[in-house]
Design a protein around this motif. Structure first.
Motif, PDB file in Angstrom:
ATOM      1  N   LEU A   1      45.612  46.420  41.641  1.00  0.00           N
ATOM      2  CA  LEU A   1      44.685  45.632  42.461  1.00  0.00           C
ATOM      3  C   LEU A   1      43.299  45.602  41.839  1.00  0.00           C
ATOM      4  O   LEU A   1      42.554  44.640  42.016  1.00  0.00           O
TER       5      LEU A   1
ATOM      6  N   ASN B   1      41.776  49.637  59.373  1.00  0.00           N
ATOM      7  CA  ASN B   1      41.259  48.873  58.236  1.00  0.00           C
ATOM      8  C   ASN B   1      40.443  49.756  57.301  1.00  0.00           C
ATOM      9  O   ASN B   1      39.987  49.294  56.256  1.00  0.00           O
TER      10      ASN B   1
ATOM     11  N   SER C   1      48.321  49.337  44.744  1.00  0.00           N
ATOM     12  CA  SER C   1      48.790  49.229  46.121  1.00  0.00           C
ATOM     13  C   SER C   1      49.838  50.293  46.391  1.00  0.00           C
ATOM     14  O   SER C   1      50.773  50.476  45.602  1.00  0.00           O
TER      15      SER C   1
ATOM     16  N   ARG D   1      42.855  41.416  42.752  1.00  0.00           N
ATOM     17  CA  ARG D   1      43.832  40.735  43.598  1.00  0.00           C
ATOM     18  C   ARG D   1      43.952  41.453  44.935  1.00  0.00           C
ATOM     19  O   ARG D   1      43.466  42.567  45.098  1.00  0.00           O
ATOM     20  N   GLN D   2      44.594  40.782  45.892  1.00  0.00           N
ATOM     21  CA  GLN D   2      44.750  41.291  47.246  1.00  0.00           C
ATOM     22  C   GLN D   2      46.231  41.493  47.565  1.00  0.00           C
ATOM     23  O   GLN D   2      47.077  40.715  47.112  1.00  0.00           O
TER      24      GLN D   2
ATOM     25  N   TRP E   1      37.661  44.668  41.719  1.00  0.00           N
ATOM     26  CA  TRP E   1      38.877  44.171  42.348  1.00  0.00           C
ATOM     27  C   TRP E   1      39.305  42.852  41.728  1.00  0.00           C
ATOM     28  O   TRP E   1      38.478  42.004  41.407  1.00  0.00           O
TER      29      TRP E   1
ATOM     30  N   LYS F   1      42.718  46.623  52.718  1.00  0.00           N
ATOM     31  CA  LYS F   1      43.641  46.388  51.609  1.00  0.00           C
ATOM     32  C   LYS F   1      44.883  47.267  51.677  1.00  0.00           C
ATOM     33  O   LYS F   1      45.661  47.328  50.723  1.00  0.00           O
TER      34      LYS F   1
ATOM     35  N   ASP G   1      34.221  47.479  50.207  1.00  0.00           N
ATOM     36  CA  ASP G   1      35.111  46.444  49.685  1.00  0.00           C
ATOM     37  C   ASP G   1      36.562  46.917  49.575  1.00  0.00           C
ATOM     38  O   ASP G   1      37.452  46.135  49.229  1.00  0.00           O
ATOM     39  N   SER G   2      36.818  48.199  49.898  1.00  0.00           N
ATOM     40  CA  SER G   2      38.188  48.713  49.903  1.00  0.00           C
ATOM     41  C   SER G   2      38.868  48.519  51.252  1.00  0.00           C
ATOM     42  O   SER G   2      40.085  48.710  51.362  1.00  0.00           O
TER      43      SER G   2
END
Length: 359
Positions: free
Chosen positions: A210, A138, A188, A222-223, A220, A176, A172-173
């Protein structure tokens, strides 16, 4: 009173200011980011400042890259690793597997918060996508390159590299997937592709960025929704050797002949990515050739040479009837990688089609 429960007794005697410093250490300690250098234009040099498209790639070593952007050290403690020193058009599956193993080992270290990979832009999208599929973590992994060498007027590498460290260091990265940071945008690794070969806004995705990096801060919007990294069924730790099953691309056009398909089949390809016109179309005079190759056990995957959109199953060709697979929204080069990885687990077309839908 707030320190009443703290033990042992010597700790209770510490001055208040020191206690506050100890308790907040994790809040102000800088993240540790490893910069893995592979070469490319971002490590290139031209003969003069006006050479922005004519230069030698892969000349600047990793320590010089780090020292050239001292502002990165305000964001993170940056450690350098020289994985390769080469132009990315020369990458093969061997280099992809080696790089993935190095990155996988680095993200397992407790002291590493994020990874930045400097890379040539020619095959940067393939490397980002491959890592997105096989590295289970992650922690942020950010691939970055440049369109101009550091010696050029208005070189873009320094800011791209700084932005990549900002993204890799940001909490926060996390989660993703593998990201690409270039031209102020966060893309992405699944979606992005190189669309222009001579300008700094070379990388884009039909689905949009993103987020963005502005003055050292990530924003940010979108995911990612497709499977990646920690959710992937593919794991670099399970892949042995330095080669993947052979998959090759044949580019579609008018006035085609069967010879390229037969040649890659004779070379031992386990699958052929048909980079068709339009909706992955196959010329009527080639259908029998592809049907015959499928009957010999070679997988046929219909992709498209069109950069945007996606290939619809059972449109243009009866994929169910012919036992062919469609590449969904993947361009031919990414379809090749996903097919190669899928072939390490299965050669069943229904399973391969599932994989294309889910990733």
């Amino acid at each position: 009173m707030i320190f009443k429960s703290i033990k042992p007794t010597w700790l209770r005697a510490l001055p208040l200011t020191l206690m506050l410093s100890l308790s907040s250490f994790s809040a102000w300690a800088k993240p540790h980011v490893v910069l893995v250098a592979t070469g490319g234009t971002i490590a290139g040099a031209g003969a003069s400042a006006t050479n922005s498209a004519t230069y030698q790639a892969a000349k600047v070593p990793v320590d010089d890259l780090i020292n050239a952007v001292p502002q990165m050290k305000d964001i993170a403690d940056v450690e350098g690793v020289q994985a390769f020193q080469m132009a990315s058009e020369s990458f093969t599956d061997k280099e992809l597997l080696s790089l993935a193993r190095q990155v996988s080992a680095l993200v397992k270290r407790d002291d590493v918060n994020g990874i930045v990979i400097t890379h040539g832009t020619d095959t940067l999208e393939e490397t980002a996508f491959f890592l997105n599929l096989v590295v289970h973590t992650n922690k942020p992994i950010v691939v970055v390159g440049s369109m101009r060498p550091s010696t050029a007027l208005s070189a873009d590498g320094a800011l791209n590299l700084y932005d990549a460290v900002v993204v890799a260091a940001g909490k926060d990265s996390a989660g993703k997937g593998v990201l690409v940071a270039m031209n102020d945008e966060i893309q992405s690794g699944r979606d992005v592709s190189k669309r222009i070969n001579i300008r700094t806004n070379a990388f884009a995705s039909q689905w949009g960025a993103l987020g963005m990096v502005v003055e050292g801060k990530s924003y940010w919007f979108r995911q990612p929704v497709k499977r990646h990294t920690g959710q992937s069924e593919f794991n670099i730790d399970d892949i042995k050797g330095d080669a993947l099953p052979l998959v090759q691309i044949v580019y579609g056009s008018d006035s085609m002949i069967a010879a390229p398909y037969l040649a890659v089949a004779d070379a031992g390809a386990k699958a052929i990515i048909h980079a068709g016109t339009g909706n992955g179309s196959v010329a009527g005079y080639l259908v029998d050739t592809l049907k015959k190759l499928r009957s010999q056990g070679i997988l046929i995957v219909r992709s498209s040479r069109v950069p945007d959109g996606f290939v619809l199953r059972n449109a243009e060709q009866p994929d169910d009837k012919y036992d062919w697979v469609v590449a969904h929204d993947f361009n031919p080069q990414k379809a090749r990688l996903l097919t190669s990885l899928a072939l390490t687990k299965t050669s069943d077309t229904k399973e391969l089609q599932r994989i294309f839908w889910e990733y």
